[in-house]
Design an enzyme around this catalytic site. Structure first.
Site, PDB file in Angstrom:
ATOM      1  N   HIS A 117      27.737  36.671  52.042  1.00 38.14           N
ATOM      2  CA  HIS A 117      28.352  36.683  53.369  1.00 38.14           C
ATOM      3  C   HIS A 117      27.625  37.704  54.242  1.00 38.14           C
ATOM      4  O   HIS A 117      27.323  38.819  53.809  1.00 38.14           O
ATOM      5  CB  HIS A 117      29.839  37.021  53.260  1.00 38.14           C
ATOM      6  CG  HIS A 117      30.475  37.264  54.596  1.00 38.14           C
ATOM      7  ND1 HIS A 117      30.291  36.406  55.662  1.00 38.14           N
ATOM      8  CD2 HIS A 117      31.261  38.280  55.049  1.00 38.14           C
ATOM      9  CE1 HIS A 117      30.948  36.878  56.708  1.00 38.14           C
ATOM     10  NE2 HIS A 117      31.538  38.008  56.359  1.00 38.14           N
TER      11      HIS A 117
ATOM     12  N   CYS B 202      36.659  35.211  55.805  1.00 41.13           N
ATOM     13  CA  CYS B 202      35.214  35.001  55.629  1.00 41.13           C
ATOM     14  C   CYS B 202      34.882  34.326  54.304  1.00 41.13           C
ATOM     15  O   CYS B 202      33.754  33.883  54.090  1.00 41.13           O
ATOM     16  CB  CYS B 202      34.488  36.339  55.733  1.00 41.13           C
ATOM     17  SG  CYS B 202      34.817  37.158  57.302  1.00 41.13           S
TER      18      CYS B 202
ATOM     19  N   ASN C 174      27.982  38.587  62.507  1.00 43.61           N
ATOM     20  CA  ASN C 174      28.922  38.118  61.486  1.00 43.61           C
ATOM     21  C   ASN C 174      29.608  36.854  62.010  1.00 43.61           C
ATOM     22  O   ASN C 174      30.375  36.916  62.967  1.00 43.61           O
ATOM     23  CB  ASN C 174      29.947  39.228  61.214  1.00 43.61           C
ATOM     24  CG  ASN C 174      30.962  38.855  60.147  1.00 43.61           C
ATOM     25  OD1 ASN C 174      31.074  37.686  59.769  1.00 43.61           O
ATOM     26  ND2 ASN C 174      31.709  39.831  59.680  1.00 43.61           N
TER      27      ASN C 174
END
Ligand code: COA
Length: 320
Positions: free
Chosen positions: A247, A111, A277
């Site tokens: 994030h 990520c 996500n």
């Protein structure tokens, strides 16, 4: 380095929490209160590479360039049908670039891939290796999940974000760190059998498994610590940061980081409620939306902060 243009693309299918509760033992109430997620976009009949190319094309347009002006393509990607050829080379072909054809490279830093790639691209631009870099972060996270496992399947969505970077001195500070923790978030590819491999269990493919609480704790701890120190080391205060692009994994993680930093909510745009996500695509999706809505303006100071499998943590501060 300087951001010249941004772009993004999402699959058309929107899946609500209620739709998931039709085949998983879950509920809108559980998902919303534990994660903040209400919907996610999931690839159906689209091709993932086309989605990534769409985001790339929009960023090139926004930069006022054409594909042949690009002299380096970097792709942040973890989840993709093709291990090889790499996604950046596929995007190059899809963009119809005629040449002279330039280097292409994929980055897998989970990520954190977009944030870490910005740091790498800054070095490529600073040394004159490139003049216009196309950086795409594209993820098909929903293909990692076991769709009978409510622990993971409810968390993820698909999407792509992109930027075109040119030469400039917008990067203010960066810090990327890795703590080797191979078991907090794991996805194993299927491997072909060989007549020689004798180790037990080595080729066992498994869908994404994650130690959710540990990830939660490490994410909040590492982000709060690094955001404060990187900002101070750059000679800035947290008040000097106009936008914190974190994030987007869980709204509660972001809220805990924000409270720890004691900064106002309007500086922390979010998309996890709508997109879930999207791994390394989450920050460029936030960036592109902020730019298109006129909330992120030229001269603003942006801090990007991401965490993910590895365990990797990354911060970049830049002037937009
Ligand atoms: N629906 C309903 N119940 C669920 C569920 C779901 N989708 N997923 C898990 N549960 C259950 C669990 O089975 C557990 O039940 P039990 O107590 O009977 O065993 C219970 O809910 C609590 O689970 P827990 O793991 O303690 O919940 P949590 O509050 O820690 O939230 C996460 C779980 C995954 C949402 C949270 O830990 C998280 O977001 N962690 C970070 C993950 C992350 O960011 N990953 C990506 C990194 S890039």
């Amino acid at each position: 380095m300087k951001i010249l243009g941004t772009g993004s693309a999402l699959p058309k299918k929107v899946v609500t929490n209620d739709m998931l509760s039709e085949f998983l033992d879950t509920s809108d109430e559980w998902i919303t209160t534990r994660t903040g997620i209400k919907t996610r976009h999931i690839i159906t009949d689209e091709r993932f590479e086309d989605l990534a190319t769409e985001a790339a094309g929009r960023a090139i347009d926004a930069a006022g360039l054409c594909p042949d002006d690009i002299d380096y393509i970097v792709c942040s990607n973890v989840s993709n049908l093709f291990i090889t050829p790499h996604l950046s080379s596929i995007i190059m072909g899809n963009l119809g670039m005629k040449g002279p054809l330039c280097p292409t490279m994929d980055v897998n830093a989970a990520c954190v891939g977009f944030v870490q790639s910005l740091d790498v691209c800054d070095a490529l631009l600073a040394t004159g290796r490139a003049k216009h870099i196309l950086l795409v972060a594209a993820e098909e996270c929903t293909r990692f999940c076991d769709w009978t496992d409510r622990n993971c399947a409810v968390l993820f969505g698909d999407g792509a974000g992109a930027v075109v970077l040119g030469q400039g001195d917008s990067l203010v500070a960066s810090k990327i760190t890795t703590i080797p923790m191979p078991d907090v978030i794991v996805y194993q590819n299927p491997m072909e059998a060989t007549p020689f491999e004798t180790r037990e269990g080595i080729d066992t493919h498994s869908a994404l498994v994650m130690k959710g609480r540990e990830v939660f704790r490490m994410a909040v701890t590492s982000a709060a610590r690094d955001i404060a120190s990187v900002t101070a080391d750059a000679g800035l205060t947290l008040g000097d940061i106009d936008h914190f692009l974190l994030h987007q994994a869980n709204l509660r993680i972001n809220e805990a980081i924000r409270e720890n930093l004691n900064q106002p909510q309007e500086k922390f745009p979010t998309n996890v409620q709508r997109f879930g996500n999207t791994s390394s695509a989450s920050i460029p999706l936030l960036l592109d939306e902020g730019v298109r809505e006129g909330k992120i303006r030229r001269g603003d100071t942006i801090l990007m902060s991401a965490f993910g499998a590895g365990f990797v943590s990354g911060i970049v501060i830049l002037k937009y």
